[in-house]
Design an enzyme around this catalytic site. Structure first.
Site, mmCIF file in Angstrom:
data_model
loop_
_atom_site.group_PDB
_atom_site.id
_atom_site.type_symbol
_atom_site.label_atom_id
_atom_site.label_comp_id
_atom_site.label_asym_id
_atom_site.label_seq_id
_atom_site.Cartn_x
_atom_site.Cartn_y
_atom_site.Cartn_z
ATOM 1 N N CYS A 61 0.851 -1.178 0.000
ATOM 2 C CA CYS A 61 0.000 0.000 0.000
ATOM 3 C C CYS A 61 0.892 1.235 0.000
ATOM 4 C CB CYS A 61 -0.875 0.014 1.246
ATOM 5 S SG CYS A 61 -1.825 -1.498 1.429
ATOM 6 N N ARG A 106 0.958 1.758 -6.198
ATOM 7 C CA ARG A 106 1.166 0.766 -5.128
ATOM 8 C C ARG A 106 -0.137 0.196 -4.597
ATOM 9 N NH1 ARG A 106 6.284 1.245 -2.150
ATOM 10 N NH2 ARG A 106 5.196 0.151 -0.498
ATOM 11 N N TRP A 150 -3.983 -1.566 -1.246
ATOM 12 C CA TRP A 150 -4.012 -2.768 -2.083
ATOM 13 C C TRP A 150 -4.349 -3.876 -1.101
ATOM 14 C CZ3 TRP A 150 -3.808 -4.359 -7.051
ATOM 15 C CH2 TRP A 150 -3.488 -5.697 -7.290
ATOM 16 N N ASN A 164 1.127 -0.617 5.879
ATOM 17 C CA ASN A 164 1.466 -1.375 4.682
ATOM 18 C C ASN A 164 2.097 -2.672 5.154
ATOM 19 O OD1 ASN A 164 2.365 -2.258 2.174
ATOM 20 N ND2 ASN A 164 4.243 -1.057 2.282
ATOM 21 N N GLY A 165 1.540 -3.815 4.742
ATOM 22 C CA GLY A 165 2.113 -5.093 5.149
ATOM 23 C C GLY A 165 1.054 -6.034 5.680
ATOM 24 N N GLU A 201 7.282 -20.585 -20.551
ATOM 25 C CA GLU A 201 7.201 -19.251 -19.955
ATOM 26 C C GLU A 201 8.327 -18.351 -20.479
ATOM 27 O OE1 GLU A 201 5.077 -17.586 -18.528
ATOM 28 O OE2 GLU A 201 6.083 -16.027 -17.380
ATOM 29 N N LYS A 223 7.540 -14.897 -22.368
ATOM 30 C CA LYS A 223 8.082 -13.602 -21.904
ATOM 31 C C LYS A 223 8.810 -12.907 -23.045
ATOM 32 C CE LYS A 223 6.505 -12.753 -18.926
ATOM 33 N NZ LYS A 223 5.532 -13.615 -18.403
ATOM 34 N N GLU A 273 6.399 -11.670 -25.775
ATOM 35 C CA GLU A 273 5.531 -10.589 -25.275
ATOM 36 C C GLU A 273 6.214 -9.225 -25.334
ATOM 37 O OE1 GLU A 273 2.517 -12.071 -21.788
ATOM 38 O OE2 GLU A 273 4.629 -12.137 -21.289
ATOM 39 N N HIS A 299 11.038 -34.398 -32.980
ATOM 40 C CA HIS A 299 9.774 -34.617 -33.693
ATOM 41 C C HIS A 299 9.332 -33.382 -34.478
ATOM 42 C CE1 HIS A 299 9.427 -38.454 -31.772
ATOM 43 N NE2 HIS A 299 9.531 -37.894 -30.576
ATOM 44 N N LYS A 307 -3.080 -6.018 -19.589
ATOM 45 C CA LYS A 307 -2.764 -6.650 -18.305
ATOM 46 C C LYS A 307 -3.887 -7.583 -17.874
ATOM 47 C CE LYS A 307 -0.272 -7.279 -14.714
ATOM 48 N NZ LYS A 307 0.861 -8.157 -14.993
HETATM 49 C C1 G6P Z 1 -3.009 -11.465 -20.015
HETATM 50 C C2 G6P Z 1 -1.708 -10.960 -19.416
HETATM 51 C C3 G6P Z 1 -0.823 -12.138 -19.020
HETATM 52 C C4 G6P Z 1 -1.561 -13.061 -18.066
HETATM 53 C C5 G6P Z 1 -2.907 -13.513 -18.667
HETATM 54 C C6 G6P Z 1 -3.759 -14.192 -17.625
HETATM 55 O O1 G6P Z 1 -2.754 -12.068 -21.233
HETATM 56 O O2 G6P Z 1 -1.025 -10.148 -20.348
HETATM 57 O O3 G6P Z 1 0.364 -11.672 -18.376
HETATM 58 O O4 G6P Z 1 -0.788 -14.175 -17.778
HETATM 59 O O5 G6P Z 1 -3.650 -12.391 -19.138
HETATM 60 O O6 G6P Z 1 -4.109 -13.233 -16.685
HETATM 61 P P1 G6P Z 1 -4.557 -13.560 -15.212
HETATM 62 O O7 G6P Z 1 -4.822 -12.215 -14.600
HETATM 63 O O8 G6P Z 1 -5.802 -14.394 -15.315
HETATM 64 O O9 G6P Z 1 -3.447 -14.299 -14.553
#
Ligand code: G6P
Length: 615
Positions: free
Chosen positions: A2, A27, A74, A98-99, A487, A491, A494, A510, A610
């Site tokens: 927070c 935050r 948050w 915060n915490g 992953e 990354k 993306e 294969h 996001k």
């Molecule tokens: C979007 C984001 C990804 C995330 C995915 C699932 O594509 O760009 O980074 O992994 O959604 O999102 P979630 O909030 O369900 O983990």
């Protein structure tokens, strides 16, 4: 995670605090509040949602005092709402925090027995009541009351406290959550983050662990939270721009979030590991031994990076709980006729808790009678609201679109849940469970040691310089590191827009091997684990076709340097089940440095969002 701001001086503080909170909105942004001492009384305003909601309220009824605290929240305990928004009050005392306070349930019971009435579901409210109790029963001055209250608190926190009956002092305290004092002329400030204060001062005192700051308009005193002895201090002159300060001095939020992972993982574990009683403490998961005895299978449901976390989770549930696990892309499962029934547990994984496909798949499974559990980072989001129980990751807000700390904290949450299920199914002895938990408690330190060290050459920069123009890259992994290959490739594509594919190393022959030539680098995840020899053969297949290799290797792999163009060494002594967690770091850092070198928009890559709330 927070945001906190405090002020004491001769100016009306409302605008100063609100402006500081605006700098900290990244935050936390699910609710906000402010309390000021005005004419010897405490006045406060709080609102659910973004800071603007609070600002609208304050426009109608401004606060005019010259001492106050503010907070952007948050949520960690208690959903976002006005009642749960900070500051929390008890009598004349107001606290922002915060915490996480781990022992808040026991403290609340104790304080209720003493006649205190609670009005929120937060862990924070106990702090206000504890301090008020000390003030009242022992007539302790505010700093000493805070000191006494801290002795009772277990957890990680930064707090700032005002008391209308002692308006000349404001007190801050730090225990594992950052807090800084800003030094002004006839005024002083407190904040969770320098970003909040830069427009007023650049002279800061960064509190160390276990320090209390006693702040008046004219002076600042630091005290030791163990002994209350005064501590000498030196102010630091900060030269960061406000934008740099928001990112904690990093160039991008993604870099900041990568470096926050040790802290985030510690927060995921906080209060959930009971070594003494060999138990995982997960009261939020309403499944007991009887439920687990009836269960025949788990479906893990997620999208994107969260799906990759699920793929790692499968190994944990199979190994530790002996359960059959299907890991499903939510967008696929929702339209399939999968044999889900009341003997099925659904684990929906979602950072945001709002992903439309994951939510829809969850609803479909619910109609078939499945038990619904979720792993989520955002308290009170739709997916948790529609689940029977949610294990929150407590990673704090993730701003970078490419998920990093959300992923590693999901891995830790899945690991905890698998140990818990293993225990409920009688699959783990006390000794085995303790060993597993002890290893997990070491995870923050392990992850920390996988971060590049300041002052040492950064191997990722060298790789980025050499390969940022590549058109395509492959990532190979085996066993519980196959999901990390996926992953790593996700990354990279993306944020750097380089085409990348993650493959199970054994599948190379294969098909994917046809892609290999001297222009296509392959990232081979090949630590000294049970698959070492097999993956090493796959590496040889790449080299035999002139493919450049970026090797993720263990210390002590003497051959590594002679087999690859670049070697990224992992820290020593990683328990096999924690390997994916640690390997996540080189995957993230490689993508980050490639993108940074190319100059792409790391935090907001093109075409991506996001939170994906449409199908
Ligand atoms: C979007 C984001 C990804 C995330 C995915 C699932 O594509 O760009 O980074 O992994 O959604 O999102 P979630 O909030 O369900 O983990």
């Amino acid at each position: 995670m927070c945001g906190i701001v405090g002020y004491i001086g001769s100016e009306p503080c409302m605008d100063i605090i609100v402006e500081g909170l605006r700098r900290l909105e990244y935050r936390g942004y699910d609710s906000a509040g402010i309390a000021v001492v005005e004419g010897g009384a405490l006045r406060s305003a709080r609102s659910e949602g973004k800071l603007d909601n609070l600002v609208k309220k304050l426009r109608k009824e401004p606060l005019t005092g010259q001492v106050g605290v503010g907070h952007t929240r948050w949520a960690t305990h208690g959903r976002p709402s006005e009642d749960n928004a900070h500051p929390h009050r008890s009598g004349t005392v107001a606290v922002v925090h915060n915490g996480i306070i781990e022992n808040h349930v026991a403290l609340k019971r104790e304080l209720e027995a003493l006649g205190h009435t609670f009005t929120s579901q937060t862990d924070t409210e106990v702090i206000a009541h504890l301090i008020a109790h000390e003030r009242k029963t022992r007539n302790a001055p505010l700093p000493e009351a805070v000191f006494a209250a801290m002795k009772r608190l277990v957890g990680a926190y930064a707090i700032v406290v005002v008391d209308a009956s002692e308006p000349g002092t404001i007190v801050g305290a730090r225990l594992a959550s950052p807090l800084v004092v800003g030094l002004g002329q006839h005024e002083n400030f407190l904040a969770s983050d320098v970003a909040a204060l830069l427009s007023h001062t650049r002279d800061m005192i960064f509190l160390d662990e276990g320090q209390i700051a006693v702040v008046t308009a004219a002076r600042v005193e630091l005290r030791d939270a163990e002994t209350f002895a005064p501590i000498p201090y030196r102010a630091t002159h900060v030269t960061w721009t406000p934008a740099m300060a928001e990112k904690g001095g990093f160039k991008h939020f993604m870099a900041k979030e990568i470096h926050e992972q040790p802290r985030a993982i510690a927060d995921t574990l906080r209060g959930r590991v009971d070594l003494e009683n060999a138990a995982v403490v997960l009261p939020e998961i309403p499944l007991g031994a009887d439920d687990l005895a009836r269960v025949s299978q788990i479906y893990i449901v997620a999208c994107g990076t969260s799906w990759h976390a699920g793929l790692v989770g499968r190994y944990h549930f199979e190994d530790l709980a002996g359960l059959a696990v299907h890991v499903e892309l939510a967008s696929e499962l929702r339209y399939r006729n999968a044999p889900i029934d009341e003997r099925t547990i659904i684990i929906a994984i979602s950072q945001s808790g709002e992903t439309a496909d994951t939510l829809a798949a969850l609803r479909e499974a619910k109609k078939k009678g499945a038990r619904i559990i979720s792993i989520c980072n955002v308290i009170g989001a739709s997916i948790p609201r529609e689940s029977e129980g949610t294990l929150y990751t407590h990673a704090g807000p993730e701003i970078g679109v490419a998920s990093t700390k959300a992923f590693t904290t999901q891995l830790v949450a899945l690991h905890l849940l698998a140990i818990h299920f293993g225990r409920l199914r009688g699959r783990l002895t006390d000794a085995a469970l303790r060993a597993e938990l002890a290893a997990l408690l070491h995870a923050p330190a392990l992850v920390e040691s996988a971060l590049p060290r300041e002052g040492e050459p950064n191997p990722y920069e060298a790789i980025a310089r050499r390969w940022h123009e590549a058109h395509s890259m492959l990532f190979l992994g085996r066993g519980n590191l196959f999901p990390l290959a996926l992953e790593g490739a996700l990354k990279l594509k993306e944020i750097s827009y380089i085409h990348a594919e993650g493959q199970a190393a054994g599948e190379m022959k294969h098909g994917p091997i046809a892609l290999i030539d001297e222009r296509v680098p392959t990232v081979v995840i090949n630590p000294l684990d049970q698959h070492f020899a097999k993956v090493r053969s796959n590496l040889s297949e790449v080299r035999a076709r002139s493919g450049p290799v970026i090797l993720i290797a263990s210390q002590g792999d003497d051959e590594a340097a002679s087999l690859a163009e670049h070697v990224l060494y992992l820290p020593d002594a990683i328990p096999p089940r924690l390997m994916p967690l640690v390997v996540a770091l080189p995957m993230q850092l490689l993508a980050y440095h490639m993108a940074d070198f190319k100059g792409t928009d790391v935090d907001q890559p093109r075409n991506l969002a996001k939170s994906v709330t449409v199908e």
